[in-house]
Design a protein around this motif. Structure first.
Motif, PDB file in Angstrom:
ATOM      1  N   PRO A  99     -21.827 -61.864 -49.874  1.00 10.85           N
ATOM      2  CA  PRO A  99     -23.210 -61.347 -49.816  1.00 10.85           C
ATOM      3  C   PRO A  99     -24.228 -62.480 -49.892  1.00 10.85           C
ATOM      4  O   PRO A  99     -24.097 -63.401 -50.704  1.00 10.85           O
ATOM      5  CB  PRO A  99     -23.301 -60.438 -51.041  1.00 10.85           C
ATOM      6  N   LEU A 100     -25.251 -62.408 -49.059  1.00  8.35           N
ATOM      7  CA  LEU A 100     -26.250 -63.471 -48.978  1.00  8.35           C
ATOM      8  C   LEU A 100     -27.389 -63.307 -49.971  1.00  8.35           C
ATOM      9  O   LEU A 100     -28.266 -64.169 -50.037  1.00  8.35           O
ATOM     10  CB  LEU A 100     -26.833 -63.525 -47.557  1.00  8.35           C
ATOM     11  N   LYS A 101     -27.385 -62.223 -50.729  1.00  7.78           N
ATOM     12  CA  LYS A 101     -28.493 -61.949 -51.630  1.00  7.78           C
ATOM     13  C   LYS A 101     -28.691 -63.066 -52.643  1.00  7.78           C
ATOM     14  O   LYS A 101     -29.814 -63.392 -53.028  1.00  7.78           O
ATOM     15  CB  LYS A 101     -28.268 -60.617 -52.355  1.00  7.78           C
ATOM     16  N   ASP A 102     -27.589 -63.676 -53.092  1.00  2.00           N
ATOM     17  CA  ASP A 102     -27.662 -64.745 -54.089  1.00  2.00           C
ATOM     18  C   ASP A 102     -26.690 -65.852 -53.688  1.00  2.00           C
ATOM     19  O   ASP A 102     -25.495 -65.775 -53.965  1.00  2.00           O
ATOM     20  CB  ASP A 102     -27.314 -64.202 -55.485  1.00  2.00           C
ATOM     21  N   THR A 103     -27.198 -66.883 -53.029  1.00  2.00           N
ATOM     22  CA  THR A 103     -26.313 -67.956 -52.557  1.00  2.00           C
ATOM     23  C   THR A 103     -25.778 -68.802 -53.706  1.00  2.00           C
ATOM     24  O   THR A 103     -24.739 -69.449 -53.559  1.00  2.00           O
ATOM     25  CB  THR A 103     -27.044 -68.852 -51.545  1.00  2.00           C
ATOM     26  N   ASP A 104     -26.485 -68.832 -54.834  1.00  2.00           N
ATOM     27  CA  ASP A 104     -25.940 -69.543 -55.991  1.00  2.00           C
ATOM     28  C   ASP A 104     -24.638 -68.906 -56.461  1.00  2.00           C
ATOM     29  O   ASP A 104     -23.701 -69.599 -56.885  1.00  2.00           O
ATOM     30  CB  ASP A 104     -26.951 -69.549 -57.146  1.00  2.00           C
ATOM     31  N   LYS A 105     -24.559 -67.575 -56.372  1.00  2.00           N
ATOM     32  CA  LYS A 105     -23.327 -66.889 -56.747  1.00  2.00           C
ATOM     33  C   LYS A 105     -22.202 -67.217 -55.777  1.00  2.00           C
ATOM     34  O   LYS A 105     -21.032 -67.295 -56.178  1.00  2.00           O
ATOM     35  CB  LYS A 105     -23.556 -65.379 -56.797  1.00  2.00           C
ATOM     36  N   ILE A 106     -22.540 -67.409 -54.510  1.00  2.00           N
ATOM     37  CA  ILE A 106     -21.517 -67.805 -53.543  1.00  2.00           C
ATOM     38  C   ILE A 106     -20.933 -69.152 -53.925  1.00  2.00           C
ATOM     39  O   ILE A 106     -19.711 -69.350 -53.927  1.00  2.00           O
ATOM     40  CB  ILE A 106     -22.106 -67.846 -52.120  1.00  2.00           C
ATOM     41  N   LEU A 107     -21.807 -70.104 -54.272  1.00  2.00           N
ATOM     42  CA  LEU A 107     -21.330 -71.433 -54.662  1.00  2.00           C
ATOM     43  C   LEU A 107     -20.507 -71.359 -55.950  1.00  2.00           C
ATOM     44  O   LEU A 107     -19.482 -72.025 -56.082  1.00  2.00           O
ATOM     45  CB  LEU A 107     -22.515 -72.372 -54.834  1.00  2.00           C
ATOM     46  N   ALA A 108     -20.964 -70.551 -56.899  1.00  2.00           N
ATOM     47  CA  ALA A 108     -20.218 -70.394 -58.147  1.00  2.00           C
ATOM     48  C   ALA A 108     -18.847 -69.795 -57.882  1.00  2.00           C
ATOM     49  O   ALA A 108     -17.853 -70.177 -58.523  1.00  2.00           O
ATOM     50  CB  ALA A 108     -21.012 -69.527 -59.124  1.00  2.00           C
ATOM     51  N   SER A 109     -18.785 -68.869 -56.922  1.00  2.00           N
ATOM     52  CA  SER A 109     -17.502 -68.269 -56.563  1.00  2.00           C
ATOM     53  C   SER A 109     -16.550 -69.299 -55.981  1.00  2.00           C
ATOM     54  O   SER A 109     -15.343 -69.281 -56.272  1.00  2.00           O
ATOM     55  CB  SER A 109     -17.736 -67.135 -55.562  1.00  2.00           C
ATOM     56  N   LEU A 110     -17.086 -70.201 -55.151  1.00  2.00           N
ATOM     57  CA  LEU A 110     -16.237 -71.266 -54.603  1.00  2.00           C
ATOM     58  C   LEU A 110     -15.657 -72.125 -55.724  1.00  2.00           C
ATOM     59  O   LEU A 110     -14.476 -72.474 -55.711  1.00  2.00           O
ATOM     60  CB  LEU A 110     -17.048 -72.137 -53.643  1.00  2.00           C
ATOM     61  N   ALA A 111     -16.517 -72.468 -56.692  1.00  2.00           N
ATOM     62  CA  ALA A 111     -16.060 -73.313 -57.802  1.00  2.00           C
ATOM     63  C   ALA A 111     -15.047 -72.600 -58.679  1.00  2.00           C
ATOM     64  O   ALA A 111     -14.189 -73.233 -59.297  1.00  2.00           O
ATOM     65  CB  ALA A 111     -17.258 -73.757 -58.636  1.00  2.00           C
ATOM     66  N   THR A 112     -15.118 -71.257 -58.742  1.00  2.00           N
ATOM     67  CA  THR A 112     -14.194 -70.484 -59.566  1.00  2.00           C
ATOM     68  C   THR A 112     -12.848 -70.293 -58.891  1.00  2.00           C
ATOM     69  O   THR A 112     -11.799 -70.346 -59.545  1.00  2.00           O
ATOM     70  CB  THR A 112     -14.805 -69.105 -59.899  1.00  2.00           C
ATOM     71  N   ASN A 113     -12.867 -70.092 -57.583  1.00  2.00           N
ATOM     72  CA  ASN A 113     -11.658 -69.690 -56.876  1.00  2.00           C
ATOM     73  C   ASN A 113     -10.986 -70.798 -56.075  1.00  2.00           C
ATOM     74  O   ASN A 113      -9.883 -70.594 -55.558  1.00  2.00           O
ATOM     75  CB  ASN A 113     -11.990 -68.529 -55.935  1.00  2.00           C
ATOM     76  N   LEU A 114     -11.651 -71.948 -55.971  1.00  2.00           N
ATOM     77  CA  LEU A 114     -11.076 -73.068 -55.238  1.00  2.00           C
ATOM     78  C   LEU A 114     -11.024 -74.301 -56.141  1.00  2.00           C
ATOM     79  O   LEU A 114     -11.762 -74.379 -57.140  1.00  2.00           O
ATOM     80  CB  LEU A 114     -11.925 -73.378 -54.001  1.00  2.00           C
ATOM     81  N   PRO A 115     -10.193 -75.271 -55.807  1.00  2.00           N
ATOM     82  CA  PRO A 115     -10.123 -76.499 -56.614  1.00  2.00           C
ATOM     83  C   PRO A 115     -11.292 -77.437 -56.315  1.00  2.00           C
ATOM     84  O   PRO A 115     -11.111 -78.572 -55.896  1.00  2.00           O
ATOM     85  CB  PRO A 115      -8.782 -77.103 -56.202  1.00  2.00           C
ATOM     86  N   VAL A 116     -12.510 -76.931 -56.530  1.00  2.00           N
ATOM     87  CA  VAL A 116     -13.711 -77.711 -56.260  1.00  2.00           C
ATOM     88  C   VAL A 116     -14.675 -77.567 -57.428  1.00  2.00           C
ATOM     89  O   VAL A 116     -14.552 -76.659 -58.256  1.00  2.00           O
ATOM     90  CB  VAL A 116     -14.410 -77.247 -54.951  1.00  2.00           C
ATOM     91  N   LYS A 117     -15.644 -78.458 -57.485  1.00  2.00           N
ATOM     92  CA  LYS A 117     -16.710 -78.393 -58.475  1.00  2.00           C
ATOM     93  C   LYS A 117     -18.033 -78.701 -57.791  1.00  2.00           C
ATOM     94  O   LYS A 117     -18.058 -79.240 -56.677  1.00  2.00           O
ATOM     95  CB  LYS A 117     -16.455 -79.378 -59.614  1.00  2.00           C
ATOM     96  N   LEU A 118     -19.135 -78.359 -58.459  1.00  2.00           N
ATOM     97  CA  LEU A 118     -20.460 -78.531 -57.887  1.00  2.00           C
ATOM     98  C   LEU A 118     -21.198 -79.666 -58.568  1.00  2.00           C
ATOM     99  O   LEU A 118     -21.084 -79.858 -59.786  1.00  2.00           O
ATOM    100  CB  LEU A 118     -21.276 -77.244 -58.022  1.00  2.00           C
ATOM    101  N   SER A 119     -21.952 -80.424 -57.763  1.00  2.00           N
ATOM    102  CA  SER A 119     -22.765 -81.517 -58.277  1.00  2.00           C
ATOM    103  C   SER A 119     -24.162 -81.413 -57.675  1.00  2.00           C
ATOM    104  O   SER A 119     -24.336 -80.874 -56.581  1.00  2.00           O
ATOM    105  CB  SER A 119     -22.129 -82.866 -57.910  1.00  2.00           C
ATOM    106  N   ASN A 120     -25.166 -81.927 -58.410  1.00  2.00           N
ATOM    107  CA  ASN A 120     -26.550 -81.937 -57.923  1.00  2.00           C
ATOM    108  C   ASN A 120     -27.067 -83.373 -57.882  1.00  2.00           C
ATOM    109  O   ASN A 120     -27.758 -83.821 -58.803  1.00  2.00           O
ATOM    110  CB  ASN A 120     -27.447 -81.089 -58.821  1.00  2.00           C
TER     111      ASN A 120
END
Length: 321
Positions: free
Chosen positions: A289-310
């Motif tokens: 869902p595009l309503k909250d793209t931050d949640k999409i990124l958080a989902s990637l970090a939860t379900n894939l072997p990745v992390k987020l940086s700023n």
């Protein structure tokens, strides 16, 4: 995600990337400048490659005389621009006009309809046809006594044509920088890309006419997709969707690389998302869902072997965990 194509990136594009980097490092970015930056980044893969190259070589920039590097990365407005050009000269990149990257932005801003980043807008035309504008899209409408004409300036639109209520059947066309799409009583989408246009038909058919004189026409039917440039039409591909996913407020990832998924996600965010080259080919499957793209990124970090940086404000980088 991006490759350091030193011999292929136009020096002017590298200069633009360096100026944008300096702007965000300064912390003085304005909302309208964020929109301009976003439009510039998604306009062409070379812009993203240039941005990655500036990031890659930031240590090299720091190795230049401290006063030059500091001025380039922190000076405001005109002083900053002069400093970054001096920095680019020292780094052997070249000079460019700052206005070069902004012409397309202002053309879109002056269009009859323009949609902000992250928004989707539906309009009903005077003939009863419906047009849905995707995030960051711009459109001009020009109906005359003998023609119903849309000009797609940027982005993507989805159209459901109506029977002409003027009393006679005026042709319904969509013009892009690459040519004309004639609707033949249909539902279809048109997107304007940097060096070509793309058309997908969901019902009935359309006729594509490239802009170059004497270029052959091509009819496209329901369930088909193609891209075209001013002088050619690419081979037809099948399309299995009933409507563009974005009109339903979602991104559908059908086993696509992470890098491609993030390019799509960028169209719906204020700012920019990129990823490290070593995870660019990681496969993504799902409906987001595009309503909250931050949640999409958080989902990637939860379900894939990745992390987020700023690394900078408005910039998210996906890294290996």
């Amino acid at each position: 995600m991006q490759h350091m194509r030193h011999s292929e990136i136009d020096p002017r594009i590298l200069a633009q990337a360096a100026e944008w980097f300096a702007l965000f490092r300064s912390g003085q970015v304005q909302p309208n400048e964020t929109a301009q930056w976003q439009a510039w980044l998604v306009a062409h893969p070379d812009h993203q490659a240039a941005w990655a190259r500036v990031e890659f070589h930031i240590d090299r920039f720091k190795s230049l005389p401290p006063k030059a590097a500091l001025a380039a990365l922190t000076a405001p407005d005109l002083q900053r621009r002069r400093a970054i050009k001096h920095l680019i000269l020292l780094g052997g990149v070249g000079l460019a006009s700052w206005q070069f990257s902004r012409a397309g932005y202002w053309q879109a801003w002056m269009a009859d309809y323009h949609v902000a980043q992250g928004q989707i807008q539906t309009i009903t035309l005077t003939d009863g046809s419906t047009v849905v504008l995707d995030s960051g899209s711009a459109l001009n409408v020009a109906f005359s006594a003998d023609l119903r004409r849309l000009q797609l300036v940027s982005g993507e639109i989805y159209i459901e044509t109506a029977k002409d209520n003027a009393g006679w059947q005026r042709p319904f066309v969509v013009d892009t920088q690459d040519g004309r799409v004639l609707a033949l009583g249909t539902r279809f989408s048109v997107s304007q890309q940097t060096d070509r246009s793309e058309v997908t038909v969901f019902a009935d058919s359309v006729e594509i006419q490239p802009a170059q004189p004497n270029s052959p026409k091509q009819r496209l039917h329901a369930g088909q997709n193609t891209r075209f440039a001013a002088d050619r039409i690419e081979p037809i591909q099948p399309s299995k969707f009933d409507k563009p996913a974005w009109t339903q407020g979602v991104i559908v990832a059908d086993d696509i690389p992470l890098s491609e998924f993030l390019l799509q996600l960028n169209r719906y965010r204020q700012g920019y998302v990129t990823c490290s080259p070593e995870i660019a080919d990681m496969r993504i499957i799902g409906s987001f869902p595009l309503k909250d793209t931050d949640k999409i990124l958080a989902s990637l970090a939860t379900n894939l072997p990745v992390k987020l940086s700023n690394p900078l404000p408005y910039w998210v980088k996906v890294l290996p965990r």
